[in-house]
Structure formats: structure tokens, C-alpha cells
Design a protein around this motif. Structure first.
Motif, PDB file in Angstrom:
ATOM      1  N   GLN A  19     101.787  38.687  28.340  1.00  0.00           N
ATOM      2  CA  GLN A  19     102.461  39.860  28.878  1.00  0.00           C
ATOM      3  C   GLN A  19     103.474  39.415  29.920  1.00  0.00           C
ATOM      4  O   GLN A  19     103.108  38.847  30.956  1.00  0.00           O
ATOM      5  CB  GLN A  19     101.461  40.827  29.490  1.00  0.00           C
ATOM      6  CG  GLN A  19     102.063  42.152  29.899  1.00  0.00           C
ATOM      7  CD  GLN A  19     101.009  43.200  30.205  1.00  0.00           C
ATOM      8  OE1 GLN A  19      99.832  42.894  30.409  1.00  0.00           O
ATOM      9  NE2 GLN A  19     101.414  44.462  30.214  1.00  0.00           N
ATOM     10  N   LYS A  54     106.885  44.336  30.417  1.00  0.00           N
ATOM     11  CA  LYS A  54     106.735  44.451  28.968  1.00  0.00           C
ATOM     12  C   LYS A  54     105.283  44.683  28.587  1.00  0.00           C
ATOM     13  O   LYS A  54     104.374  44.443  29.384  1.00  0.00           O
ATOM     14  CB  LYS A  54     107.269  43.194  28.286  1.00  0.00           C
ATOM     15  CG  LYS A  54     108.758  42.988  28.456  1.00  0.00           C
ATOM     16  CD  LYS A  54     109.253  41.824  27.617  1.00  0.00           C
ATOM     17  CE  LYS A  54     110.749  41.650  27.725  1.00  0.00           C
ATOM     18  NZ  LYS A  54     111.247  40.530  26.881  1.00  0.00           N
ATOM     19  N   GLU A  55     105.086  45.128  27.365  1.00  0.00           N
ATOM     20  CA  GLU A  55     103.730  45.327  26.868  1.00  0.00           C
ATOM     21  C   GLU A  55     103.104  43.983  26.489  1.00  0.00           C
ATOM     22  O   GLU A  55     103.806  43.012  26.192  1.00  0.00           O
ATOM     23  CB  GLU A  55     103.743  46.258  25.653  1.00  0.00           C
ATOM     24  CG  GLU A  55     104.165  47.683  25.982  1.00  0.00           C
ATOM     25  CD  GLU A  55     104.009  48.613  24.798  1.00  0.00           C
ATOM     26  OE1 GLU A  55     104.148  49.830  24.985  1.00  0.00           O
ATOM     27  OE2 GLU A  55     103.742  48.117  23.689  1.00  0.00           O
ATOM     28  N   ARG A  56     101.784  43.976  26.493  1.00  0.00           N
ATOM     29  CA  ARG A  56     101.078  42.779  26.060  1.00  0.00           C
ATOM     30  C   ARG A  56     101.358  42.537  24.581  1.00  0.00           C
ATOM     31  O   ARG A  56     101.293  43.459  23.771  1.00  0.00           O
ATOM     32  CB  ARG A  56      99.581  42.941  26.311  1.00  0.00           C
ATOM     33  CG  ARG A  56      98.788  41.665  26.210  1.00  0.00           C
ATOM     34  CD  ARG A  56      97.383  41.832  26.729  1.00  0.00           C
ATOM     35  NE  ARG A  56      97.376  42.191  28.159  1.00  0.00           N
ATOM     36  CZ  ARG A  56      96.276  42.246  28.906  1.00  0.00           C
ATOM     37  NH1 ARG A  56      95.088  41.972  28.366  1.00  0.00           N
ATOM     38  NH2 ARG A  56      96.354  42.589  30.174  1.00  0.00           N
ATOM     39  N   GLU A  57     101.667  41.281  24.234  1.00  0.00           N
ATOM     40  CA  GLU A  57     102.021  40.982  22.857  1.00  0.00           C
ATOM     41  C   GLU A  57     101.173  39.836  22.303  1.00  0.00           C
ATOM     42  O   GLU A  57     100.718  38.957  23.035  1.00  0.00           O
ATOM     43  CB  GLU A  57     103.510  40.615  22.739  1.00  0.00           C
ATOM     44  CG  GLU A  57     103.914  39.348  23.426  1.00  0.00           C
ATOM     45  CD  GLU A  57     105.362  38.955  23.147  1.00  0.00           C
ATOM     46  OE1 GLU A  57     106.102  39.750  22.535  1.00  0.00           O
ATOM     47  OE2 GLU A  57     105.751  37.837  23.534  1.00  0.00           O
ATOM     48  N   ASN A 106      96.730  43.247  17.173  1.00  0.00           N
ATOM     49  CA  ASN A 106      96.625  44.471  17.978  1.00  0.00           C
ATOM     50  C   ASN A 106      95.738  44.258  19.189  1.00  0.00           C
ATOM     51  O   ASN A 106      94.635  43.733  19.087  1.00  0.00           O
ATOM     52  CB  ASN A 106      96.034  45.600  17.136  1.00  0.00           C
ATOM     53  CG  ASN A 106      96.954  46.043  16.027  1.00  0.00           C
ATOM     54  OD1 ASN A 106      98.143  45.765  16.052  1.00  0.00           O
ATOM     55  ND2 ASN A 106      96.397  46.709  15.031  1.00  0.00           N
TER      56      ASN A 106
END
Length: 123
Positions: free
Chosen positions: A39, A43-46, A106
Motif C-alpha cells: 500500500q 492508494k489502496e492496498r494492492e 483480493n
């Protein structure tokens, strides 16, 4: 109590390498999937990579060919070897374990998470 403890983060110049480690305690994940996410600020965790108990490995396109995930079943650990690092790899890296269904990439597919380790790549 299940704990995932990441280590190995730090500051590195672009083109350099780092090796992250994640040691699990409280239960065994020998027949389970372990993964790495990251992350970046704002930003979003990827998803980064995952390794099944069979040894099969999967990677995000952004790290394919540069990062390698591996497991040590006996040590209940997962590792992430990161080579040819780029400034855009800068993020907090999280270890995840116990896939509960859904896509491997996910965030909601994993029950347990570590606290994260900071990786900073300077240009």
C-alpha cells in the motif's frame, strides 16, 4: 493468537534489491496460501504475489520478472525477493495468510495480516 511478523524493509536505491520475510506464529499455514500485498501513500492496498501450499506462484503484472515469492513450510514463513526495484515500488508491504475464498489478489480473501514493513526506493 495468530501473528504475522514482517521484516526486511528499508531504504534502497533504484535498481537495488531487498528481501522481505514474514514469520507466522500461532498456527501452521503449511496447507494454506500466503501472499504479499502493498500500500502506497494515498492508494489502496494492492496485490503483489501469492504462493500456494503446492508451490504454485502468482504475481501482479507490475512485479512479474522482478519479484520472487517463496515459502519455507518448516519455518511457517514466506519471503519476497525484490530485484530491480523502482521508485514506484515504494510502499508498506504486508504479509497475508489463510485464503478464505475469492480471488487470490483480493484483500478480502485473506483472514490474517501482518503490521507491514516499509520499503522506500529512491531515484
Amino acid at each position: 493468537q495468530v501473528q504475522l511478523l514482517e521484516s526486511g524493509g528499508g531504504l534502497v536505491q533504484a535498481g537495488g534489491s531487498l528481501r522481505l520475510s514474514c514469520l507466522a506464529s500461532g498456527r501452521t499455514f503449511s496447507a494454506d496460501t500466503m501472499a504479499w500485498f502493498r500500500q502506497a501513500p494515498g492508494k489502496e492496498r494492492e496485490y503483489v504475489a501469492s504462493c500456494l501450499w503446492t508451490g504454485l506462484q502468482y504475481y501482479a503484472d507490475s512485479v512479474k520478472g522482478r519479484f520472487t515469492i517463496s515459502r519455507d513450510i518448516a519455518k511457517n514463513s514466506v519471503y519476497l525477493e525484490m530485484d530491480s526495484l523502482k521508485p514506484e515500488d515504494t510502499a508498506v508491504y504486508y504479509c497475508a495468510a489463510n485464503w478464505v475464498g475469492g480471488g487470490l489478489g483480493n484483500v478480502d480473501s485473506y483472514r490474517y495480516w501482518g503490521q507491514g514493513t516499509q520499503v522506500t526506493v529512491s531515484s
